[in-house]
Design an enzyme around this catalytic site. Sequence first.
Site, PDB file in Angstrom:
ATOM      1  N   VAL A   2       0.842  -1.196   0.000  1.00 25.72           N
ATOM      2  CA  VAL A   2       0.000   0.000   0.000  1.00 25.72           C
ATOM      3  C   VAL A   2       0.876   1.243   0.000  1.00 25.72           C
ATOM      4  CG1 VAL A   2      -1.824   1.273   1.189  1.00 25.72           C
ATOM      5  CG2 VAL A   2      -1.777  -1.218   1.303  1.00 25.72           C
ATOM      6  N   LYS A  45      -6.029  -1.870  -2.123  1.00 25.46           N
ATOM      7  CA  LYS A  45      -5.326  -1.174  -1.047  1.00 25.46           C
ATOM      8  C   LYS A  45      -6.297  -0.720   0.033  1.00 25.46           C
ATOM      9  CE  LYS A  45      -1.818   0.388  -4.325  1.00 25.46           C
ATOM     10  NZ  LYS A  45      -1.330   1.521  -5.156  1.00 25.46           N
ATOM     11  N   GLY A  78       5.520   6.313 -18.505  1.00 27.99           N
ATOM     12  CA  GLY A  78       5.673   5.074 -17.759  1.00 27.99           C
ATOM     13  C   GLY A  78       4.854   4.990 -16.489  1.00 27.99           C
TER      14      GLY A  78
END
Length: 434
Positions: A134, A207, A189
């Site tokens: 996370v 998460k 990216g």
Amino acid sequence: MMRTRPLKVALLGCGVVGSEVARIMTTHADDLTARIGAPVELAGVAVRRPSKVREGIDPALITTDATALLKRGDIDIAIEVIGGIEPARTLITTAFEHGISVVSANKALLAQDGAALHAAAEQHGLDLYYEAAVAGAIPLVRPMRESLAGDKINRVMGIVNGTTNFILDKMDSTGAGYQEALDEATALGYAEADPTADVEGYDAAAKAAILAGIAFHTRVRLDDVYREGMTEVSATDFASAKRMGCTIKLLAILERAADGESVTARVHPAMIPLTHPLASVREAYNAVFVEAEAAGRLMFYGPGAGGSPTASAVLGDLVAVCRNKLAAATGPGESAYTQLPVSPMGDVVTRYHISLDVADKPGVLAQVATTFAEHGVSIDTVRQQGRPDGVGNEASLVVVTHRAPDAALSGTVEALRKLDTVRGVASIMRVEGE
């Protein structure tokens, strides 16, 4: 006294994160030894493509048989950075069965099967650490599991996906459309070739499930998290947000009910005031706002993804687990003693920003207001204007509500769609952070 026999580590996966973990273990070996109290040695690296050149890694360490690596009898800690459900789940279970503690960065697996993995670790008296699962490099899991263990966390709200934050930040700051901002994120990216997991909120939801379990000491699975993606957010939404003194973020929001008898977990785009600390989080950064009873409001901020930041979190866990090994102890495991139910999204109390295309004639506003009233939703503000595209006989009506149950708000929207005077519901967005 320094122990001379090294603690041996099996690295499962050697992609962007795994290769950076291997590099840091090699270049910082002396520092890690001093911090741990014993040498730590990379004893094997399990990969799928052994022919790939991996700079800085001894080819003799490379293997395609991860199971054999774990079973060979001398491994102390396994670092799992494969991702996904299988074979990661089987390999972690195998590690526990052979007395090996585990450090993982696998949010998807932990969100789905965290309870079973914690149980297996506890059964064998071993550690399962997952700071890197996370928010990348941000120290968040351990502070919530340990530093705030004596406190009561009531709410967690945060930006936990860097790709979506980059896209929304570009839309906000440059006026770019969604696709244009996504293309830039891909070129830099930040976004994968298939960005679905990020932009549809699956990554953030995993998460959120992990954080909710830690915050509320209850088991929250991925299926318990309400999820909406951000692909429908438009430049028009940002223009509306700016008129309200807000911006738009994809948020993970975890809340304990006022009576303390249930929790909610959700991920969706929302407008937040520019005065809120999360509004200033730019580019691909993450930030999580934690509200605790005694500690008050805390904010954790930093890079949420990438090889080096994620590897930093992995290595932090590695040091902690190695220290536990030397002390013949284990760190905190799963805390799910409250066993609170996870309420559905309809029970969440929030505000809405609704943009309608309506007929430009008398009585329309009264009809719309009546629809809100019939569903028990109070209107805060209304703004009506002609359509910006010049379409005749139509107007744009923007309604911002007071707080109401999400089910009532959803029912209102469905009723509005059926009105003859409403040509369409152009945008629906929750308003948070006030």
